[in-house]
Design an enzyme around this catalytic site. Structure first.
Site, PDB file in Angstrom:
ATOM      1  N   LEU A  93     -52.463 -37.843  41.479  1.00  0.00           N
ATOM      2  CA  LEU A  93     -51.255 -38.542  41.922  1.00  0.00           C
ATOM      3  C   LEU A  93     -51.015 -39.836  41.149  1.00  0.00           C
ATOM      4  O   LEU A  93     -51.953 -40.561  40.830  1.00  0.00           O
ATOM      5  CB  LEU A  93     -51.375 -38.843  43.421  1.00  0.00           C
ATOM      6  CG  LEU A  93     -51.627 -37.603  44.295  1.00  0.00           C
ATOM      7  CD1 LEU A  93     -51.771 -38.011  45.761  1.00  0.00           C
ATOM      8  CD2 LEU A  93     -50.519 -36.572  44.124  1.00  0.00           C
ATOM      9  N   GLY A 147     -45.191 -42.037  40.869  1.00  0.00           N
ATOM     10  CA  GLY A 147     -44.042 -41.174  41.183  1.00  0.00           C
ATOM     11  C   GLY A 147     -44.279 -40.416  42.487  1.00  0.00           C
ATOM     12  O   GLY A 147     -43.392 -40.321  43.342  1.00  0.00           O
ATOM     13  N   HIS A 148     -45.497 -39.863  42.640  1.00  0.00           N
ATOM     14  CA  HIS A 148     -45.816 -39.168  43.900  1.00  0.00           C
ATOM     15  C   HIS A 148     -45.799 -40.152  45.070  1.00  0.00           C
ATOM     16  O   HIS A 148     -45.312 -39.829  46.159  1.00  0.00           O
ATOM     17  CB  HIS A 148     -47.232 -38.567  43.832  1.00  0.00           C
ATOM     18  CG  HIS A 148     -47.392 -37.473  42.828  1.00  0.00           C
ATOM     19  ND1 HIS A 148     -48.127 -37.631  41.671  1.00  0.00           N
ATOM     20  CD2 HIS A 148     -46.937 -36.201  42.811  1.00  0.00           C
ATOM     21  CE1 HIS A 148     -48.115 -36.496  40.993  1.00  0.00           C
ATOM     22  NE2 HIS A 148     -47.402 -35.613  41.654  1.00  0.00           N
ATOM     23  N   LYS A 177     -37.102 -35.522  40.961  1.00  0.00           N
ATOM     24  CA  LYS A 177     -36.061 -34.986  40.077  1.00  0.00           C
ATOM     25  C   LYS A 177     -36.547 -34.815  38.647  1.00  0.00           C
ATOM     26  O   LYS A 177     -35.827 -34.278  37.818  1.00  0.00           O
ATOM     27  CB  LYS A 177     -34.841 -35.913  40.085  1.00  0.00           C
ATOM     28  CG  LYS A 177     -33.977 -35.784  41.311  1.00  0.00           C
ATOM     29  CD  LYS A 177     -32.675 -36.532  41.068  1.00  0.00           C
ATOM     30  CE  LYS A 177     -31.818 -36.531  42.307  1.00  0.00           C
ATOM     31  NZ  LYS A 177     -30.616 -37.369  42.131  1.00  0.00           N
ATOM     32  N   ASP A 213     -38.721 -32.825  37.693  1.00  0.00           N
ATOM     33  CA  ASP A 213     -38.738 -31.363  37.568  1.00  0.00           C
ATOM     34  C   ASP A 213     -37.391 -30.842  38.073  1.00  0.00           C
ATOM     35  O   ASP A 213     -37.293 -30.243  39.145  1.00  0.00           O
ATOM     36  CB  ASP A 213     -39.913 -30.782  38.358  1.00  0.00           C
ATOM     37  CG  ASP A 213     -41.244 -31.234  37.769  1.00  0.00           C
ATOM     38  OD1 ASP A 213     -41.512 -30.885  36.615  1.00  0.00           O
ATOM     39  OD2 ASP A 213     -41.988 -31.957  38.452  1.00  0.00           O
ATOM     40  N   SER A 224     -45.930 -38.811  34.892  1.00  0.00           N
ATOM     41  CA  SER A 224     -46.314 -37.400  35.010  1.00  0.00           C
ATOM     42  C   SER A 224     -47.825 -37.309  34.951  1.00  0.00           C
ATOM     43  O   SER A 224     -48.475 -38.082  34.233  1.00  0.00           O
ATOM     44  CB  SER A 224     -45.719 -36.620  33.830  1.00  0.00           C
ATOM     45  OG  SER A 224     -46.392 -35.380  33.667  1.00  0.00           O
ATOM     46  N   SER A 225     -48.373 -36.350  35.695  1.00  0.00           N
ATOM     47  CA  SER A 225     -49.822 -36.156  35.639  1.00  0.00           C
ATOM     48  C   SER A 225     -50.261 -35.830  34.215  1.00  0.00           C
ATOM     49  O   SER A 225     -51.377 -36.136  33.813  1.00  0.00           O
ATOM     50  CB  SER A 225     -50.232 -35.016  36.565  1.00  0.00           C
ATOM     51  OG  SER A 225     -49.858 -35.339  37.885  1.00  0.00           O
TER      52      SER A 225
HETATM   53  O1  PAF Z   1     -44.183 -30.065  41.239  1.00  0.00           O
HETATM   54  C1  PAF Z   1     -45.345 -29.707  41.519  1.00  0.00           C
HETATM   55  O2  PAF Z   1     -46.274 -30.512  41.571  1.00  0.00           O
HETATM   56  C2  PAF Z   1     -45.592 -28.233  41.795  1.00  0.00           C
HETATM   57  O3  PAF Z   1     -44.780 -27.421  41.019  1.00  0.00           O
HETATM   58  C3  PAF Z   1     -45.471 -27.870  43.279  1.00  0.00           C
HETATM   59  C4  PAF Z   1     -44.045 -28.075  43.777  1.00  0.00           C
HETATM   60  C5  PAF Z   1     -46.418 -28.716  44.108  1.00  0.00           C
HETATM   61  C6  PAF Z   1     -45.812 -26.396  43.499  1.00  0.00           C
HETATM   62  O4  PAF Z   1     -47.123 -26.110  43.112  1.00  0.00           O
END
Ligand code: PAF
Length: 275
Positions: free
Chosen positions: A29, A32-33, A145, A147, A182-183
């Site tokens: 994480l 962003g998360h 967003k 993704d 991003s990770s």
């Molecule tokens: O965006 C992500 O981290 C993944 O695609 C998700 C939505 C957790 C599904 O594995």
């Protein structure tokens, strides 16, 4: 924060939790998360997150094995962000037998851009998210967003399957130099990290040109792709599309988005800006 590793335990906690908002993640994480978790608090009584690195959404040769697993750190961050319940199943819980039933997204969304370069990716995402939704049964679900196409696929999944869940997209969180968090940024060498914000600069320049009335989309795209290539990138795509359906826009269209994916060394970065 309570951590649940079995479906039964999670369901037990869900009963009586009231209105629940859910933020699924694959761990490792970053800010962003955490911004999603904070946003989540405003939507419901209970904030529920999950950490599960979903094998189904990784293609052959992708980074499933090396995807960073940082469970201890992640738990500390989630607890500090006020998450109430974390669902952290292992593969024997999520896929006790090979997953035979898969959700196939609309080909119009699955066969373009990320879908074209990562065949099967959205099928894997939709399948695991539907399964997680069935387990957690949230009222609201939040996704970043960054993704963009994933968010579109999942919103359409929820609508077409009439799931009683509100899916919301949250703005991309960026480093001070513009790089979308991003990770996968952790894979970048120091030199690549210094180069990485160029992707954002290129799509920002196009967004600005379009906002100023520019409509030579193909020229903008070709020039940005050339600039990236000159600096050692291997772009998959960099393109202006309609937000509603990711189709190529006509000159008169508005509500657009610039989307890009490109490889820097061995790291594939994606980004987008809504116009
Ligand atoms: O965006 C992500 O981290 C993944 O695609 C998700 C939505 C957790 C599904 O594995």
């Amino acid at each position: 924060m309570q951590v649940h590793t079995s479906i039964a335990a999670l369901r037990g906690a869900r009963t009586g939790a009231g209105r629940a908002v859910f933020v699924p993640t694959m761990g490792n994480l970053h800010e962003g998360h955490i911004a999603l978790m904070r946003e989540a608090r405003g939507h419901a009584d209970a904030v529920m997150a999950s950490i599960f690195v979903n094998r189904l959404q990784f293609g052959q040769g992708e980074d499933f094995d090396r995807y960073p697993r940082t469970f201890g750190d992640d738990c500390e961050k989630l607890a500090a962000a006020g998450v109430d319940h974390l669902f952290a199943p292992d593969e024997t819980v999520m896929y006790p037998q090979p997953q035979h039933y898969h959700l196939v997204p609309d080909p119009a969304h699955d066969s373009v851009l990320e879908g074209a370069f990562r065949p099967g990716h959205f099928r894997g995402v939709a399948t695991v998210v539907l399964k997680l939704f069935n387990i957690v049964q949230p009222d609201v679900a939040l996704f970043g967003k960054k993704d963009y196409q994933q968010l579109m696929v999942l919103k359409n999944m929820v609508r077409e399957l009439a799931l009683p869940i509100e899916v919301l997209g949250c703005d991309t969180i960026r480093a001070a130099d513009g790089l979308a968090l991003s990770s996968r940024n952790g894979y970048l060498s120091a030199a690549e990290r210094a180069e990485a914000p160029r992707l954002y600069r290129q799509i920002s320049a196009i967004a600005e040109a379009v906002r100023q009335g520019g409509r030579d989309f193909a020229d903008f795209e070709a020039s940005a792709l050339g600039e990236l290539e000159q600096h050692g990138w291997k772009p998959d795509y960099l393109t202006v599309r309609r937000r509603a359906d990711l189709k190529t826009p006509a000159r008169e269209d508005d509500a657009l988005v610039v989307l890009a994916a490109a490889r820097l060394g061995t790291t594939r970065l994606i980004d987008n800006i809504e116009i």
